[in-house]
Design a protein around this motif. Sequence first.
Motif, PDB file in Angstrom:
ATOM      1  N   MET A   1       0.831  -1.206   0.000  1.00  0.00           N
ATOM      2  CA  MET A   1       0.000   0.000   0.000  1.00  0.00           C
ATOM      3  C   MET A   1       0.867   1.257   0.000  1.00  0.00           C
ATOM      4  SD  MET A   1      -2.682   1.049   3.014  1.00  0.00           S
ATOM      5  CE  MET A   1      -1.678   0.788   4.460  1.00  0.00           C
ATOM      6  N   GLN A   2       1.801   1.319   0.959  1.00  0.00           N
ATOM      7  CA  GLN A   2       2.643   2.522   1.033  1.00  0.00           C
ATOM      8  C   GLN A   2       3.577   2.621  -0.169  1.00  0.00           C
ATOM      9  OE1 GLN A   2       1.971   4.869   2.825  1.00  0.00           O
ATOM     10  NE2 GLN A   2       1.300   4.260   4.864  1.00  0.00           N
ATOM     11  N   ASN A   3       4.170   1.503  -0.564  1.00  0.00           N
ATOM     12  CA  ASN A   3       5.089   1.584  -1.709  1.00  0.00           C
ATOM     13  C   ASN A   3       4.345   1.931  -2.992  1.00  0.00           C
ATOM     14  OD1 ASN A   3       7.665   1.232  -0.583  1.00  0.00           O
ATOM     15  ND2 ASN A   3       7.233  -0.928  -0.237  1.00  0.00           N
ATOM     16  N   ALA A   4       3.095   1.477  -3.130  1.00  0.00           N
ATOM     17  CA  ALA A   4       2.299   1.851  -4.307  1.00  0.00           C
ATOM     18  C   ALA A   4       2.006   3.349  -4.284  1.00  0.00           C
ATOM     19  CB  ALA A   4       0.996   1.054  -4.336  1.00  0.00           C
ATOM     20  N   GLY A   5       1.687   3.866  -3.106  1.00  0.00           N
ATOM     21  CA  GLY A   5       1.425   5.299  -2.970  1.00  0.00           C
ATOM     22  C   GLY A   5       2.682   6.120  -3.248  1.00  0.00           C
ATOM     23  N   ILE A   6       3.802   5.658  -2.712  1.00  0.00           N
ATOM     24  CA  ILE A   6       5.089   6.349  -2.912  1.00  0.00           C
ATOM     25  C   ILE A   6       5.452   6.380  -4.394  1.00  0.00           C
ATOM     26  CG2 ILE A   6       7.588   5.989  -2.542  1.00  0.00           C
ATOM     27  CD1 ILE A   6       6.783   5.066   0.369  1.00  0.00           C
ATOM     28  N   ALA A   7       5.248   5.239  -5.078  1.00  0.00           N
ATOM     29  CA  ALA A   7       5.574   5.173  -6.516  1.00  0.00           C
ATOM     30  C   ALA A   7       4.673   6.115  -7.307  1.00  0.00           C
ATOM     31  CB  ALA A   7       5.420   3.735  -7.013  1.00  0.00           C
ATOM     32  N   ALA A   8       3.375   6.140  -6.953  1.00  0.00           N
ATOM     33  CA  ALA A   8       2.438   7.007  -7.693  1.00  0.00           C
ATOM     34  C   ALA A   8       2.791   8.480  -7.497  1.00  0.00           C
ATOM     35  CB  ALA A   8       1.013   6.729  -7.237  1.00  0.00           C
ATOM     36  N   LEU A   9       3.362   8.812  -6.344  1.00  0.00           N
ATOM     37  CA  LEU A   9       3.768  10.208  -6.093  1.00  0.00           C
ATOM     38  C   LEU A   9       5.169  10.495  -6.646  1.00  0.00           C
ATOM     39  CD1 LEU A   9       2.434  10.693  -2.422  1.00  0.00           C
ATOM     40  CD2 LEU A   9       1.430  11.590  -4.540  1.00  0.00           C
ATOM     41  N   LYS A  10       5.748   9.491  -7.291  1.00  0.00           N
ATOM     42  CA  LYS A  10       7.069   9.610  -7.933  1.00  0.00           C
ATOM     43  C   LYS A  10       8.161  10.033  -6.942  1.00  0.00           C
ATOM     44  CE  LYS A  10       5.365  10.509 -12.630  1.00  0.00           C
ATOM     45  NZ  LYS A  10       4.655   9.245 -12.604  1.00  0.00           N
ATOM     46  N   LEU A  11       8.107   9.425  -5.763  1.00  0.00           N
ATOM     47  CA  LEU A  11       9.134   9.700  -4.757  1.00  0.00           C
ATOM     48  C   LEU A  11      10.152   8.571  -4.765  1.00  0.00           C
ATOM     49  CD1 LEU A  11       6.627  10.727  -1.979  1.00  0.00           C
ATOM     50  CD2 LEU A  11       8.323  12.246  -3.012  1.00  0.00           C
ATOM     51  N   LYS A  12      11.405   8.923  -4.543  1.00  0.00           N
ATOM     52  CA  LYS A  12      12.439   7.865  -4.512  1.00  0.00           C
ATOM     53  C   LYS A  12      12.582   7.374  -3.078  1.00  0.00           C
ATOM     54  CE  LYS A  12      14.947   9.457  -8.539  1.00  0.00           C
ATOM     55  NZ  LYS A  12      16.072  10.285  -8.983  1.00  0.00           N
ATOM     56  N   TRP A  13      11.478   6.907  -2.503  1.00  0.00           N
ATOM     57  CA  TRP A  13      11.479   6.418  -1.138  1.00  0.00           C
ATOM     58  C   TRP A  13      11.144   4.937  -1.167  1.00  0.00           C
ATOM     59  CZ3 TRP A  13       7.758  10.314   1.794  1.00  0.00           C
ATOM     60  CH2 TRP A  13       8.283  11.598   1.716  1.00  0.00           C
ATOM     61  N   ARG A  14      11.412   4.262  -0.059  1.00  0.00           N
ATOM     62  CA  ARG A  14      10.997   2.872   0.120  1.00  0.00           C
ATOM     63  C   ARG A  14      10.367   2.727   1.503  1.00  0.00           C
ATOM     64  NH1 ARG A  14      11.696   2.673  -4.279  1.00  0.00           N
ATOM     65  NH2 ARG A  14      12.933   1.342  -5.623  1.00  0.00           N
ATOM     66  N   TYR A  15       9.323   1.926   1.572  1.00  0.00           N
ATOM     67  CA  TYR A  15       8.676   1.631   2.848  1.00  0.00           C
ATOM     68  C   TYR A  15       9.060   0.204   3.230  1.00  0.00           C
ATOM     69  CZ  TYR A  15       4.794   1.512   6.269  1.00  0.00           C
ATOM     70  OH  TYR A  15       4.029   1.452   7.410  1.00  0.00           O
ATOM     71  N   LEU A  16       9.686   0.050   4.382  1.00  0.00           N
ATOM     72  CA  LEU A  16      10.195  -1.260   4.810  1.00  0.00           C
ATOM     73  C   LEU A  16       9.610  -1.631   6.165  1.00  0.00           C
ATOM     74  CD1 LEU A  16      13.921  -0.435   4.023  1.00  0.00           C
ATOM     75  CD2 LEU A  16      12.457  -1.903   2.639  1.00  0.00           C
ATOM     76  N   ALA A  17       9.521  -2.933   6.417  1.00  0.00           N
ATOM     77  CA  ALA A  17       8.998  -3.397   7.712  1.00  0.00           C
ATOM     78  C   ALA A  17      10.127  -3.995   8.544  1.00  0.00           C
ATOM     79  CB  ALA A  17       7.914  -4.450   7.479  1.00  0.00           C
ATOM     80  N   PHE A  18      10.135  -3.665   9.822  1.00  0.00           N
ATOM     81  CA  PHE A  18      11.149  -4.197  10.742  1.00  0.00           C
ATOM     82  C   PHE A  18      10.470  -4.750  11.986  1.00  0.00           C
ATOM     83  CE2 PHE A  18      13.013  -0.606   8.485  1.00  0.00           C
ATOM     84  CZ  PHE A  18      14.225  -1.106   8.039  1.00  0.00           C
ATOM     85  N   ASP A  19      10.939  -5.896  12.441  1.00  0.00           N
ATOM     86  CA  ASP A  19      10.490  -6.408  13.742  1.00  0.00           C
ATOM     87  C   ASP A  19      11.388  -5.806  14.814  1.00  0.00           C
ATOM     88  OD1 ASP A  19       8.415  -8.080  12.945  1.00  0.00           O
ATOM     89  OD2 ASP A  19       9.808  -9.659  12.373  1.00  0.00           O
ATOM     90  N   LEU A 241     -10.779  -3.225   6.275  1.00  0.00           N
ATOM     91  CA  LEU A 241      -9.754  -2.876   5.282  1.00  0.00           C
ATOM     92  C   LEU A 241      -9.651  -1.362   5.060  1.00  0.00           C
ATOM     93  CD1 LEU A 241      -7.840  -4.732   3.453  1.00  0.00           C
ATOM     94  CD2 LEU A 241      -9.145  -3.742   1.579  1.00  0.00           C
ATOM     95  N   SER A 242     -10.783  -0.687   4.982  1.00  0.00           N
ATOM     96  CA  SER A 242     -10.737   0.775   4.768  1.00  0.00           C
ATOM     97  C   SER A 242     -10.077   1.479   5.942  1.00  0.00           C
ATOM     98  CB  SER A 242     -12.144   1.345   4.568  1.00  0.00           C
ATOM     99  OG  SER A 242     -12.669   0.909   3.352  1.00  0.00           O
ATOM    100  N   MET A 243     -10.308   0.947   7.137  1.00  0.00           N
ATOM    101  CA  MET A 243      -9.673   1.538   8.327  1.00  0.00           C
ATOM    102  C   MET A 243      -8.150   1.462   8.200  1.00  0.00           C
ATOM    103  SD  MET A 243     -10.265   0.111  12.162  1.00  0.00           S
ATOM    104  CE  MET A 243      -9.026   0.330  13.430  1.00  0.00           C
ATOM    105  N   LEU A 244      -7.672   0.282   7.780  1.00  0.00           N
ATOM    106  CA  LEU A 244      -6.230   0.110   7.578  1.00  0.00           C
ATOM    107  C   LEU A 244      -5.720   1.058   6.482  1.00  0.00           C
ATOM    108  CD1 LEU A 244      -3.663  -1.592   8.143  1.00  0.00           C
ATOM    109  CD2 LEU A 244      -4.445  -3.176   6.391  1.00  0.00           C
ATOM    110  N   LEU A 245      -6.495   1.140   5.403  1.00  0.00           N
ATOM    111  CA  LEU A 245      -6.118   2.010   4.281  1.00  0.00           C
ATOM    112  C   LEU A 245      -6.031   3.476   4.725  1.00  0.00           C
ATOM    113  CD1 LEU A 245      -5.830   2.578   1.171  1.00  0.00           C
ATOM    114  CD2 LEU A 245      -8.319   2.771   1.117  1.00  0.00           C
ATOM    115  N   TYR A 246      -7.047   3.937   5.441  1.00  0.00           N
ATOM    116  CA  TYR A 246      -7.111   5.372   5.764  1.00  0.00           C
ATOM    117  C   TYR A 246      -6.038   5.786   6.762  1.00  0.00           C
ATOM    118  CZ  TYR A 246     -11.579   5.385   3.274  1.00  0.00           C
ATOM    119  OH  TYR A 246     -12.555   5.263   2.325  1.00  0.00           O
ATOM    120  N   GLN A 247      -5.694   4.878   7.722  1.00  0.00           N
ATOM    121  CA  GLN A 247      -4.618   5.285   8.647  1.00  0.00           C
ATOM    122  C   GLN A 247      -3.293   5.379   7.900  1.00  0.00           C
ATOM    123  OE1 GLN A 247      -1.900   3.371   9.873  1.00  0.00           O
ATOM    124  NE2 GLN A 247      -2.501   1.621   8.623  1.00  0.00           N
ATOM    125  N   GLY A 248      -3.111   4.484   6.904  1.00  0.00           N
ATOM    126  CA  GLY A 248      -1.867   4.506   6.136  1.00  0.00           C
ATOM    127  C   GLY A 248      -1.816   5.694   5.184  1.00  0.00           C
TER     128      GLY A 248
END
Length: 276
Positions: A1-19, A241-248
């Motif tokens: 979700m975040q990486n798709a949003g980042i790509a659509a905004l044409k940002l050279k960022w990456r969203y990564l998950a860490f434990d 699902l929308s709740m998860l989407l909107y917070q992100g």
Amino acid sequence: MQNAGIAALKLKWRYLAFDVHPQHLSQAIAGAKAMNFIGLNLTVPHKLLAMNMVDALDESARAWGAVNTIRFEAKDDDGAWRPPGEFEGQSSQVRAYGFNTDADAIVRALRDDLGVEPAGAKVLLLGAGGAGRTAALKLASERVAKLFLVNRTRSKAEEVAVEIRKNWPAVALSLDYPDQPVDLMINATSVGLKEGDALPFDPSVFSIDRASAVFDMIYRPAETVLLRCARTAGARVANGLSMLLYQGAKALEIWTGRQPPIEIMRKALERNVYGS
Ligand code: NAP
């Protein structure tokens, strides 16, 4: 979700998950700050702990007592705090600014998916854990007419009730099942996550056909036993699902200062969660 949003905004960022172990949360935030991260999202059990680990709190985090989004900000030559994305060069002064995007996401999902306006509504809320507490406080702040807050461990519901009575004394509050129809039932328990789970409420005390709309915060499976029963009984239903989407999406807006591409993010999320 975040990486798709980042790509659509044409940002050279990456969203990564860490434990991250809770004992190392403070070091993890400091490390991300030192490495010029744009920001972080935090999930269970870090949201409450992070309140004391950020340098400044937005009103949203203060209001709900939990941080799920951090934006790192650098001090520019004029002394103004600016997101690193806007900042050219290095600054030795960086701060972690804490936000909460969960509470608004719940109400937005209720409005968009179910057409429920919390103000004046009668709501049965199941669960007083992290998500249940945030939902209860947010619904009270939206001036629901009556809130029935039911939790397996009653003492936890009582703790949330203390917060509500202090901040929104006008909200009629009960810790028992409703003796009347409700406009909305919300499941904020984890009952329904696992195959074979029972209903998250006691059907001998409350009948599902007394709820006009039912929102289950669980989004996997897409249709829980609760949602299936509610749909069969004729209620309007929505999963989390929308709740998860909107917070992100709100977090991406906080990091970028731009409108998030919601539909692109929704499609990516659905693909990731449901494989379709
Ligand atoms: P949590 O803090 O661990 O709280 C769990 C809640 O479920 C508590 O109220 C707990 O009651 C109740 N519970 C657990 N097992 C139960 C059982 N067998 N019978 C009755 N009640 C039971 O978890 P959380 O973070 O609040 O998450 C709650 C749910 O919301 C989860 O399903 C999670 O997936 C979902 N969620 C969805 C989103 C989203 O974006 N859609 C975001 C956050 C959470 P006790 O207090 O008695 O233990």
